[in-house]
Design a protein around this motif. Structure first.
Motif, PDB file in Angstrom:
ATOM      1  N   PHE A   3       3.739   3.659 -16.969  1.00  0.00           N
ATOM      2  CA  PHE A   3       4.975   2.879 -16.978  1.00  0.00           C
ATOM      3  C   PHE A   3       6.109   3.615 -16.279  1.00  0.00           C
ATOM      4  O   PHE A   3       6.965   2.990 -15.649  1.00  0.00           O
ATOM      5  CB  PHE A   3       5.358   2.519 -18.416  1.00  0.00           C
ATOM      6  N   GLU A   4       6.117   4.944 -16.349  1.00  0.00           N
ATOM      7  CA  GLU A   4       7.200   5.708 -15.715  1.00  0.00           C
ATOM      8  C   GLU A   4       7.186   5.585 -14.199  1.00  0.00           C
ATOM      9  O   GLU A   4       8.234   5.595 -13.559  1.00  0.00           O
ATOM     10  CB  GLU A   4       7.118   7.192 -16.115  1.00  0.00           C
ATOM     11  N   VAL A   5       6.001   5.475 -13.602  1.00  0.00           N
ATOM     12  CA  VAL A   5       5.932   5.409 -12.136  1.00  0.00           C
ATOM     13  C   VAL A   5       6.028   3.984 -11.603  1.00  0.00           C
ATOM     14  O   VAL A   5       5.901   3.768 -10.394  1.00  0.00           O
ATOM     15  CB  VAL A   5       4.646   6.079 -11.602  1.00  0.00           C
ATOM     16  N   GLY A   6       6.254   3.001 -12.497  1.00  0.00           N
ATOM     17  CA  GLY A   6       6.526   1.656 -12.009  1.00  0.00           C
ATOM     18  C   GLY A   6       5.476   0.603 -12.289  1.00  0.00           C
ATOM     19  O   GLY A   6       5.660  -0.562 -11.918  1.00  0.00           O
ATOM     20  N   TYR A   7       4.377   0.984 -12.932  1.00  0.00           N
ATOM     21  CA  TYR A   7       3.364  -0.017 -13.283  1.00  0.00           C
ATOM     22  C   TYR A   7       3.715  -0.647 -14.632  1.00  0.00           C
ATOM     23  O   TYR A   7       4.276  -0.001 -15.517  1.00  0.00           O
ATOM     24  CB  TYR A   7       1.979   0.630 -13.380  1.00  0.00           C
ATOM     25  N   ASN A   8       3.364  -1.900 -14.810  1.00  0.00           N
ATOM     26  CA  ASN A   8       3.533  -2.549 -16.110  1.00  0.00           C
ATOM     27  C   ASN A   8       2.197  -2.960 -16.687  1.00  0.00           C
ATOM     28  O   ASN A   8       2.139  -3.732 -17.640  1.00  0.00           O
ATOM     29  CB  ASN A   8       4.464  -3.770 -16.002  1.00  0.00           C
ATOM     30  N   ALA A  68       0.829  -1.205   0.000  1.00  0.00           N
ATOM     31  CA  ALA A  68       0.000   0.000   0.000  1.00  0.00           C
ATOM     32  C   ALA A  68       0.863   1.256   0.000  1.00  0.00           C
ATOM     33  O   ALA A  68       0.545   2.251  -0.656  1.00  0.00           O
ATOM     34  CB  ALA A  68      -0.926  -0.013   1.209  1.00  0.00           C
ATOM     35  N   PHE A  69       1.965   1.216   0.734  1.00  0.00           N
ATOM     36  CA  PHE A  69       2.877   2.353   0.818  1.00  0.00           C
ATOM     37  C   PHE A  69       3.479   2.655  -0.554  1.00  0.00           C
ATOM     38  O   PHE A  69       3.484   3.811  -1.020  1.00  0.00           O
ATOM     39  CB  PHE A  69       3.977   2.021   1.823  1.00  0.00           C
ATOM     40  N   LEU A  70       3.985   1.620  -1.227  1.00  0.00           N
ATOM     41  CA  LEU A  70       4.575   1.782  -2.548  1.00  0.00           C
ATOM     42  C   LEU A  70       3.534   2.286  -3.541  1.00  0.00           C
ATOM     43  O   LEU A  70       3.833   3.149  -4.387  1.00  0.00           O
ATOM     44  CB  LEU A  70       5.152   0.447  -3.015  1.00  0.00           C
ATOM     45  N   ARG A  71       2.317   1.792  -3.430  1.00  0.00           N
ATOM     46  CA  ARG A  71       1.238   2.224  -4.323  1.00  0.00           C
ATOM     47  C   ARG A  71       0.973   3.717  -4.158  1.00  0.00           C
ATOM     48  O   ARG A  71       0.794   4.455  -5.146  1.00  0.00           O
ATOM     49  CB  ARG A  71      -0.019   1.407  -4.021  1.00  0.00           C
ATOM     50  N   ARG A  72       0.964   4.183  -2.931  1.00  0.00           N
ATOM     51  CA  ARG A  72       0.703   5.602  -2.675  1.00  0.00           C
ATOM     52  C   ARG A  72       1.834   6.479  -3.211  1.00  0.00           C
ATOM     53  O   ARG A  72       1.601   7.578  -3.721  1.00  0.00           O
ATOM     54  CB  ARG A  72       0.501   5.831  -1.174  1.00  0.00           C
ATOM     55  N   ARG A 114       3.734   5.790  -5.824  1.00  0.00           N
ATOM     56  CA  ARG A 114       3.635   5.794  -7.281  1.00  0.00           C
ATOM     57  C   ARG A 114       2.472   6.667  -7.775  1.00  0.00           C
ATOM     58  O   ARG A 114       2.627   7.446  -8.723  1.00  0.00           O
ATOM     59  CB  ARG A 114       3.468   4.357  -7.782  1.00  0.00           C
ATOM     60  N   ILE A 115       1.331   6.542  -7.137  1.00  0.00           N
ATOM     61  CA  ILE A 115       0.172   7.332  -7.560  1.00  0.00           C
ATOM     62  C   ILE A 115       0.406   8.807  -7.274  1.00  0.00           C
ATOM     63  O   ILE A 115       0.020   9.684  -8.063  1.00  0.00           O
ATOM     64  CB  ILE A 115      -1.110   6.832  -6.862  1.00  0.00           C
ATOM     65  N   GLY A 116       1.073   9.116  -6.166  1.00  0.00           N
ATOM     66  CA  GLY A 116       1.389  10.513  -5.862  1.00  0.00           C
ATOM     67  C   GLY A 116       2.280  11.123  -6.929  1.00  0.00           C
ATOM     68  O   GLY A 116       2.079  12.273  -7.345  1.00  0.00           O
TER      69      GLY A 116
END
Length: 301
Positions: free
Chosen positions: A265-270, A239-243, A245-247
């Motif tokens: 893709f730049e913030v780490g999602y594939n 959850a921490f990593l998700r926040r 990346r979304i931020g």
């Protein structure tokens, strides 16, 4: 005038910022660079008014994760851990004069309020600062300027300016940061390891990060690392990593220079579907809706 240092402690011991205040002065004003020994995940019994003058990045107050830019002005209450990590590059490995910090003891302010009932207007702000508060608006910008100017004033001038700032901030627009459920147990988990882990996540959130690898790097099993991380930050690693990346995605959406797919893709999602789903869960709208709703906030060139 006043010195500050961090206790030398072994890995895993509390990162406690010891502020050695000269008894001739009521508070401690200073300016420092980033990176710096005191620019880390730390806590202390003093109140801290913290201004970022240069750079952007992530900041943490208790279990709160946010993006900061120049002008970020936050008041942190006693013993709540906090840190500001700037985005650095080879062209600017050190940000000179990034932070302006004002620290003062709660006992001093309580005595001032007892002697001067007019200062009771600060009570609500001081109470809210137990969760950390971020200030917004024109009044906050004016107070930030006053805070910087304190560095050029004599001692009596600084005291008067400090009281002016606190009074103005108590009447300005602000919101609390850490969750109401962020408890004392989590505050006590401020450690050298937490600082190292947060810095690593801040620097590598756009890459594929696995909790098992972080656990191995820190000499823990995945289950023990999970407990350690939750205890320290009040949140799970995922959850921490998700926040984080979304931020960061929000910032890129505001800039409007890249497509939503590229930002994903730049913030780490594939996976664009996961990005959209997580974004909606955290922001209550899709990335496109967020971009449209905030378009008026971006200055036109």
């Amino acid at each position: 005038m006043i010195t500050s240092h961090l206790n030398d402690t072994p890995l895993g011991a509390p990162v406690f910022e010891c502020i050695s205040q000269d008894p001739k002065f009521s508070f401690y004003w200073h300016c420092h660079d980033f990176p710096a020994p005191i620019a880390r995940w730390n806590y202390h019994p003093e109140y801290e008014l913290h201004l970022i003058r240069y750079s952007a990045g992530h900041y943490f107050v208790g279990d709160y994760i946010g993006r900061f830019e120049p002008g970020n002005l936050v008041l942190v209450g006693p013993n709540i851990p906090h840190a500001w990590f700037s985005e650095l590059d080879d062209a600017q490995p050190v940000i000179k004069g990034r932070d302006v910090v004002l620290q003062f003891k709660g006992e001093w302010l309580e005595h001032m309020m007892a002697l001067c009932p007019e200062l009771n207007c600060l009570s609500t702000l001081i109470e809210d600062s137990a969760l950390g508060v971020e200030f917004k608006g024109e009044e906050a910008a004016r107070c930030a300027e006053l805070l910087v100017r304190m560095g050029e004033q004599d001692n009596a001038g600084r005291l008067l300016t400090m009281l002016t700032i606190l009074r103005s901030l108590s009447q300005s627009e602000y919101h609390t940061l850490a969750g109401r459920g962020y408890g004392l147990d989590a505050k006590g988990a401020s450690t050298e390891q937490v600082d190292a882990v947060l810095r690593y996540i801040h620097d590598h959130f756009h890459e594929e990060l696995r909790m098992s690898k972080l656990a191995e790097n820190n000499g823990m099993t995945p289950s023990s690392f999970s407990r350690f991380f939750k205890h320290a930050t009040g949140d799970t690693f995922v959850a921490f990593l998700r926040r984080i990346r979304i931020g960061h995605a929000c910032r890129l959406l505001l800039e409007g220079r890249q497509s939503i797919a590229d930002i994903c893709f730049e913030v780490g999602y594939n996976n664009l579907s996961n990005f959209n789903r997580h974004f909606r869960e955290l922001k209550g709208m899709t990335p496109r809706q967020y971009q449209q709703n905030t378009a008026d906030l971006v200055p036109k060139e």
